[in-house]
Design an enzyme around this catalytic site. Structure first.
Site, PDB file in Angstrom:
ATOM      1  N   SER A  17     -16.481   3.598  -4.636  1.00 23.36           N
ATOM      2  CA  SER A  17     -17.270   2.352  -4.626  1.00 23.36           C
ATOM      3  C   SER A  17     -17.119   1.618  -3.287  1.00 23.36           C
ATOM      4  O   SER A  17     -18.064   0.972  -2.818  1.00 23.36           O
ATOM      5  CB  SER A  17     -16.887   1.446  -5.799  1.00 23.36           C
ATOM      6  OG  SER A  17     -15.587   0.955  -5.659  1.00 23.36           O
ATOM      7  N   LEU A  97      -1.192  10.885   4.828  1.00 22.05           N
ATOM      8  CA  LEU A  97      -1.441  11.669   6.046  1.00 22.05           C
ATOM      9  C   LEU A  97      -0.139  11.815   6.836  1.00 22.05           C
ATOM     10  O   LEU A  97       0.740  10.950   6.778  1.00 22.05           O
ATOM     11  CB  LEU A  97      -2.518  10.975   6.875  1.00 22.05           C
ATOM     12  CG  LEU A  97      -3.895  10.983   6.194  1.00 22.05           C
ATOM     13  CD1 LEU A  97      -4.800   9.886   6.746  1.00 22.05           C
ATOM     14  CD2 LEU A  97      -4.563  12.354   6.327  1.00 22.05           C
ATOM     15  N   ASN A 111      -7.070   1.303   6.209  1.00 20.57           N
ATOM     16  CA  ASN A 111      -6.955   1.592   4.777  1.00 20.57           C
ATOM     17  C   ASN A 111      -7.232   0.303   4.013  1.00 20.57           C
ATOM     18  O   ASN A 111      -6.994  -0.789   4.521  1.00 20.57           O
ATOM     19  CB  ASN A 111      -5.535   2.069   4.443  1.00 20.57           C
ATOM     20  CG  ASN A 111      -5.358   2.383   2.966  1.00 20.57           C
ATOM     21  OD1 ASN A 111      -6.205   3.035   2.351  1.00 20.57           O
ATOM     22  ND2 ASN A 111      -4.264   1.914   2.378  1.00 20.57           N
ATOM     23  N   HIS A 113      -6.165  -1.604   0.448  1.00 15.50           N
ATOM     24  CA  HIS A 113      -5.148  -1.531  -0.603  1.00 15.50           C
ATOM     25  C   HIS A 113      -5.362  -2.705  -1.561  1.00 15.50           C
ATOM     26  O   HIS A 113      -5.559  -3.836  -1.115  1.00 15.50           O
ATOM     27  CB  HIS A 113      -3.748  -1.592   0.017  1.00 15.50           C
ATOM     28  CG  HIS A 113      -2.673  -1.517  -1.011  1.00 15.50           C
ATOM     29  ND1 HIS A 113      -2.340  -0.336  -1.653  1.00 15.50           N
ATOM     30  CD2 HIS A 113      -1.887  -2.472  -1.542  1.00 15.50           C
ATOM     31  CE1 HIS A 113      -1.379  -0.579  -2.539  1.00 15.50           C
ATOM     32  NE2 HIS A 113      -1.095  -1.865  -2.490  1.00 15.50           N
ATOM     33  N   SER A 140      -6.119  -6.008   0.713  1.00 15.32           N
ATOM     34  CA  SER A 140      -5.814  -6.060   2.144  1.00 15.32           C
ATOM     35  C   SER A 140      -6.446  -4.862   2.836  1.00 15.32           C
ATOM     36  O   SER A 140      -6.418  -3.741   2.308  1.00 15.32           O
ATOM     37  CB  SER A 140      -4.292  -5.968   2.375  1.00 15.32           C
ATOM     38  OG  SER A 140      -3.586  -6.928   1.618  1.00 15.32           O
ATOM     39  N   ASP A 149       1.044   2.235   2.861  1.00 15.20           N
ATOM     40  CA  ASP A 149       0.645   0.854   2.582  1.00 15.20           C
ATOM     41  C   ASP A 149       1.372  -0.154   3.478  1.00 15.20           C
ATOM     42  O   ASP A 149       1.708  -1.271   3.053  1.00 15.20           O
ATOM     43  CB  ASP A 149       0.847   0.498   1.092  1.00 15.20           C
ATOM     44  CG  ASP A 149      -0.010   1.383   0.193  1.00 15.20           C
ATOM     45  OD1 ASP A 149      -1.078   1.830   0.647  1.00 15.20           O
ATOM     46  OD2 ASP A 149       0.401   1.636  -0.951  1.00 15.20           O
TER      47      ASP A 149
END
Ligand code: GRF
Length: 219
Positions: A17, A97, A111, A113, A140, A149
């Protein structure tokens, strides 16, 4: 002539999404990024249908086909390079990764989160936020570092926690913010407005630029 838009890849493993929100935002003429490639490590990711629906090129690199993380990451790096990708957005990409990959893409990989980092890194963030009794929660967008994260925060969106909330209620409220937050953060990065200095993000040279914060209207 219009300025070149930054070629961006979105990496997914599932529903996608946030991918759809990024593709939708990038349709705007003046948006500084183009979603040039979708990569999924899961052939069954629902998000591949979004790529298809929008006519965005998508490739599956099936994680099961690679003996080691480094082999997978090398294949991914080759694909990104071949597609002249400049920015990478992880959007529900459920794979850590390698430090080598992350270092190679340093300050060019984002990223999203579903918590207000550094609170609640990891999984089940909504359940944990409810259990902890925090009053606000959110999402975030941060630069990726080898630690999961973690990394300099580009943008955050805040939502209230309401008395009767279930983890699903909270997840839906946060997700709606994610769909605004990620396009906003990519706009800032692709627009050349983000710098990282001393592991802190500056936007237009400002440490806490208001345009990198989404606050729900108070009720
Ligand atoms: C989002 O909640 C995102 O914050 C987290 O994984 C979820 C992905 O959802 N990293 P979707 O695949 O973008 O719908």
């Amino acid at each position: 002539m219009a300025e070149a838009r930054r070629r961006t890849a979105v990496l997914i493993s599932g529903r996608g999404s946030n991918l759809a929100a990024l593709i939708e935002a990038a349709k705007a003429e003046r948006y500084p990024a183009e979603i040039a490639l979708v990569v999924s490590d899961n052939p069954d990711a629902g998000g591949l249908a979004h790529a298809d629906a929008y006519g965005t090129p998508a490739t599956v690199i099936d994680r099961r086909a690679f003996a080691t993380k480094l082999d997978f990451d090398a294949e991914l790096d080759d694909l990104l390079y071949a597609n002249r990708i400049e920015i990478v957005c992880l959007a529900g990409f459920m794979r850590v990764l390698s430090p080598e990959f992350v270092t190679a893409w340093r300050d060019r990989i984002l990223n999203i989160h579903p918590s207000l980092l550094p609170a609640f890194p990891g999984l089940r963030t909504h359940e944990r936020a409810l259990a902890a009794g925090v009053r606000v929660h959110g999402a975030s967008v941060h630069f990726v570092r080898p630690e999961v994260d973690a990394g300099p925060i580009v943008a955050q969106g805040v939502v209230p926690i309401l008395p009767e909330d279930t983890p699903d209620d909270l997840a839906a409220r946060v997700l709606a913010v994610e769909h605004r937050l990620y396009p906003m953060a990519l706009r800032l990065l692709a627009g050349g407005r983000v710098n990282v200095m001393g592991e802190r993000v500056f936007i237009n040279g400002e440490r806490l630029a208001p345009e990198a914060t989404l606050l729900s209207p108070s009720d």
